[in-house]
Design a protein around this motif. Structure first.
Motif, PDB file in Angstrom:
ATOM      1  N   ARG A   8       0.815  -1.930   0.043  1.00 32.14           N
ATOM      2  CA  ARG A   8       0.004  -0.089   0.205  1.00 32.14           C
ATOM      3  C   ARG A   8       0.651   1.268   0.071  1.00 32.14           C
ATOM      4  N   ALA A   9       1.854   0.906   0.671  1.00 31.21           N
ATOM      5  CA  ALA A   9       2.570   2.077   0.488  1.00 31.21           C
ATOM      6  C   ALA A   9       2.997   2.432  -0.854  1.00 31.21           C
ATOM      7  N   LYS A  10       3.735   1.638  -1.499  1.00 31.97           N
ATOM      8  CA  LYS A  10       4.428   2.025  -2.682  1.00 31.97           C
ATOM      9  C   LYS A  10       3.421   2.177  -3.344  1.00 31.97           C
ATOM     10  N   LEU A  11       2.175   1.878  -3.615  1.00 30.93           N
ATOM     11  CA  LEU A  11       1.271   2.625  -4.585  1.00 30.93           C
ATOM     12  C   LEU A  11       0.558   3.693  -4.228  1.00 30.93           C
ATOM     13  N   ALA A  12       0.749   4.180  -2.878  1.00 29.39           N
ATOM     14  CA  ALA A  12       0.929   5.197  -2.868  1.00 29.39           C
ATOM     15  C   ALA A  12       1.656   6.047  -3.040  1.00 29.39           C
ATOM     16  N   ALA A  13       2.986   5.793  -3.269  1.00 26.52           N
ATOM     17  CA  ALA A  13       4.226   6.212  -3.437  1.00 26.52           C
ATOM     18  C   ALA A  13       3.986   7.132  -5.244  1.00 26.52           C
ATOM     19  N   LEU A  14       3.047   5.768  -5.485  1.00 32.01           N
ATOM     20  CA  LEU A  14       3.381   5.966  -7.085  1.00 32.01           C
ATOM     21  C   LEU A  14       2.290   7.002  -7.422  1.00 32.01           C
ATOM     22  N   VAL A  15       1.639   6.562  -7.021  1.00 29.65           N
ATOM     23  CA  VAL A  15       0.629   7.555  -7.261  1.00 29.65           C
ATOM     24  C   VAL A  15       0.540   9.323  -6.276  1.00 29.65           C
ATOM     25  N   GLY A  16       1.524   9.578  -5.987  1.00 32.37           N
ATOM     26  CA  GLY A  16       1.997  10.854  -5.303  1.00 32.37           C
ATOM     27  C   GLY A  16       1.141  11.438  -4.717  1.00 32.37           C
ATOM     28  N   LYS A  63      11.470  13.098   3.361  1.00 33.64           N
ATOM     29  CA  LYS A  63       9.418  14.591   2.440  1.00 33.64           C
ATOM     30  C   LYS A  63      11.273  15.558   1.998  1.00 33.64           C
ATOM     31  N   VAL A  64      11.529  15.260   2.336  1.00 31.30           N
ATOM     32  CA  VAL A  64      13.749  15.834   2.111  1.00 31.30           C
ATOM     33  C   VAL A  64      13.644  15.655   0.654  1.00 31.30           C
ATOM     34  N   PHE A  65      13.002  14.493   0.523  1.00 33.56           N
ATOM     35  CA  PHE A  65      13.296  14.563  -1.686  1.00 33.56           C
ATOM     36  C   PHE A  65      11.730  14.713  -2.446  1.00 33.56           C
ATOM     37  N   GLY A  66      11.178  14.819  -1.896  1.00 33.50           N
ATOM     38  CA  GLY A  66       9.545  15.245  -2.195  1.00 33.50           C
ATOM     39  C   GLY A  66       8.693  14.140  -2.394  1.00 33.50           C
ATOM     40  N   LYS A  67       7.873  14.643  -3.035  1.00 37.75           N
ATOM     41  CA  LYS A  67       6.274  13.375  -3.988  1.00 37.75           C
ATOM     42  C   LYS A  67       7.024  12.849  -5.161  1.00 37.75           C
ATOM     43  N   SER A  68       6.767  11.685  -5.409  1.00 36.80           N
ATOM     44  CA  SER A  68       6.775  11.312  -6.547  1.00 36.80           C
ATOM     45  C   SER A  68       5.792  12.385  -7.686  1.00 36.80           C
ATOM     46  N   PRO A  69       5.954  12.267  -8.816  1.00 39.87           N
ATOM     47  CA  PRO A  69       5.427  12.893 -10.120  1.00 39.87           C
ATOM     48  C   PRO A  69       3.488  12.358  -9.758  1.00 39.87           C
ATOM     49  N   GLY A  70       4.035  11.001  -9.612  1.00 40.65           N
ATOM     50  CA  GLY A  70       2.708  10.136  -9.425  1.00 40.65           C
ATOM     51  C   GLY A  70       1.792  10.276 -11.521  1.00 40.65           C
ATOM     52  N   VAL A  71       0.814  10.243 -10.570  1.00 38.35           N
ATOM     53  CA  VAL A  71      -0.060   9.907 -12.617  1.00 38.35           C
ATOM     54  C   VAL A  71       0.847  11.019 -13.633  1.00 38.35           C
ATOM     55  N   PRO A 131       9.665  16.425 -20.606  1.00 38.79           N
ATOM     56  CA  PRO A 131      10.794  16.409 -19.972  1.00 38.79           C
ATOM     57  C   PRO A 131      10.748  16.556 -17.886  1.00 38.79           C
ATOM     58  N   PRO A 132      11.175  15.762 -17.557  1.00 36.99           N
ATOM     59  CA  PRO A 132      11.418  15.622 -16.508  1.00 36.99           C
ATOM     60  C   PRO A 132      11.162  16.575 -15.463  1.00 36.99           C
ATOM     61  N   ALA A 133      11.903  17.833 -15.958  1.00 36.80           N
ATOM     62  CA  ALA A 133      11.535  18.775 -15.190  1.00 36.80           C
ATOM     63  C   ALA A 133      10.376  19.905 -14.841  1.00 36.80           C
ATOM     64  N   TRP A 134       9.345  19.265 -15.984  1.00 40.20           N
ATOM     65  CA  TRP A 134       7.947  19.771 -16.396  1.00 40.20           C
ATOM     66  C   TRP A 134       7.265  18.826 -15.740  1.00 40.20           C
ATOM     67  N   THR A 135       7.584  18.131 -14.648  1.00 41.29           N
ATOM     68  CA  THR A 135       6.340  16.965 -14.316  1.00 41.29           C
ATOM     69  C   THR A 135       6.533  16.752 -12.875  1.00 41.29           C
ATOM     70  N   ASP A 136       8.127  17.261 -12.005  1.00 41.45           N
ATOM     71  CA  ASP A 136       9.025  16.284 -11.256  1.00 41.45           C
ATOM     72  C   ASP A 136       9.855  17.487 -10.815  1.00 41.45           C
ATOM     73  N   LYS A 137       8.632  18.361  -9.505  1.00 40.55           N
ATOM     74  CA  LYS A 137       9.375  19.585  -8.678  1.00 40.55           C
ATOM     75  C   LYS A 137      10.038  19.214  -7.313  1.00 40.55           C
ATOM     76  N   ALA A 138      11.517  18.705  -7.681  1.00 44.42           N
ATOM     77  CA  ALA A 138      12.287  18.445  -6.154  1.00 44.42           C
ATOM     78  C   ALA A 138      12.045  19.552  -5.561  1.00 44.42           C
ATOM     79  N   PRO A 139      12.209  19.384  -4.409  1.00 46.05           N
ATOM     80  CA  PRO A 139      12.452  20.374  -3.357  1.00 46.05           C
ATOM     81  C   PRO A 139      13.591  21.569  -3.418  1.00 46.05           C
ATOM     82  N   ALA A 140      14.011  22.283  -3.247  1.00 46.06           N
ATOM     83  CA  ALA A 140      15.184  23.106  -3.550  1.00 46.06           C
ATOM     84  C   ALA A 140      16.497  23.406  -2.381  1.00 46.06           C
TER      85      ALA A 140
END
Length: 302
Positions: free
Chosen positions: A247-255, A264-272, A283-292
């Motif tokens: 369940r934890a893995k599935l939760a991460a996959l959907v963001g 949390k320092v690495f941010g949430k997965s971009p998910g769907v 480009p991944p930079a468009w959908t992955d807003k990793a914490p600065a």
């Protein structure tokens, strides 16, 4: 031999062409997968204190040299992750600091998610049974133009054949690759697991994105999954029957938010959004807003 003897063999599928078809198609698929892969070396970059006792263990498209102290790893309950860094040699690739950050953060986020399956992940300032660190040792940039042409071809086929599911492999030119080495140390600083890992993008399995770091970014998450699985199971991650994600893995996959605060320092997965963006080649930079504010290691790896 009588004609009916041959037909009987064909009907039963024992010796006739029907018996050979599954093997022929399986072999053809395997050869296609392997032929459409970019190469990824398993070089030793010198960032680890020891490379003794490594054995070869490969998956279908990933390759590795590894060693794991099964009993020690399975006895561990807590883990912390030192942020992944690029080696000096890997930094010579034509990636900007922002692109490198996307790749290393994808490694760490996948490690955190995978290790959360069994371990409690704690912050860098807290004691832990295991400390994990990884270093990018080699990276090959993606030819974004070729990926763009592949995406156009794929869209064109879907328009011409809207009701026919035709898998379109990407053009096997200019595909990226990624190599890393990683270790897990116990609380006394003794190695308990080591992995040198390399994987190239695959024309059938990796659709690619229109960015130099596109393949490296995608492969970074795959490495994080393989290394964390080795620590969770205490053995090679390759060759086992796939299991249904928790369940934890599935939760991460959907963001959704990570299971542990330290992740949390690495941010949430971009998910769907990330999945859809990858299908479109964004480009991944468009959908992955990793914490600065992701903290990187204080010193560079060799």
């Amino acid at each position: 031999m009588p004609a009916n003897a041959i037909s009987n063999h064909d009907e039963t599928g024992t010796y006739g062409p029907r018996a050979l078809r599954p093997d022929i198609w399986s072999m053809a698929l395997l050869l296609s997968l392997l032929a459409g892969c970019a190469a990824a070396p398993l070089d030793r970059a010198g960032s680890l204190p020891s490379y003794d006792g490594l054995t070869r263990s490969d998956g279908l498209v990933a390759h590795s040299l590894l060693r794991v102290s099964r009993d020690d790893v399975l006895a561990a309950k807590t883990v912390k992750i030192i942020p992944t860094a690029f080696s000096m040699r890997a930094e010579s690739a034509a990636f900007t600091p922002e692109q490198r950050s996307l790749v290393t953060n994808a490694v760490d986020r996948a490690l955190c998610s995978g290790l959360s399956e069994r371990f409690v992940v704690v912050g860098l300032s807290e004691p832990a049974d295991l400390t994990v660190r990884a270093v990018v040792t080699q990276v090959k940039a993606t030819n974004a133009t070729v990926v763009g042409v592949s995406k156009v071809a794929s869209v064109g086929t879907s328009i011409l054949l809207p009701n026919v599911p035709v898998p379109i492999p990407r053009i096997p030119i200019g595909m990226g690759s990624l190599s890393l080495e990683a270790e897990a140390l116990n609380s006394q600083g003794v190695q308990r697991a080591v992995m040198i890992w390399g994987r190239g993008a695959n024309a059938f399995l990796d659709s690619g994105t229109v960015a130099k770091e596109g393949d490296a970014y995608s492969l970074a998450a795959k490495f994080g999954g393989d290394f964390s699985k080795m620590l969770v199971k205490g053995k090679t991650p390759f060759g086992a029957t796939p299991s249904f994600p928790s369940r934890a893995k599935l939760a991460a996959l959907v963001g959704r938010a990570p299971k542990y605060e330290a992740c949390k320092v690495f941010g949430k997965s971009p998910g769907v959004t990330g999945f859809a963006g990858e299908r479109l080649g964004l480009p991944p930079a468009w959908t992955d807003k990793a914490p600065a504010n992701v903290e990187k290691a204080a010193s560079k790896a060799p």
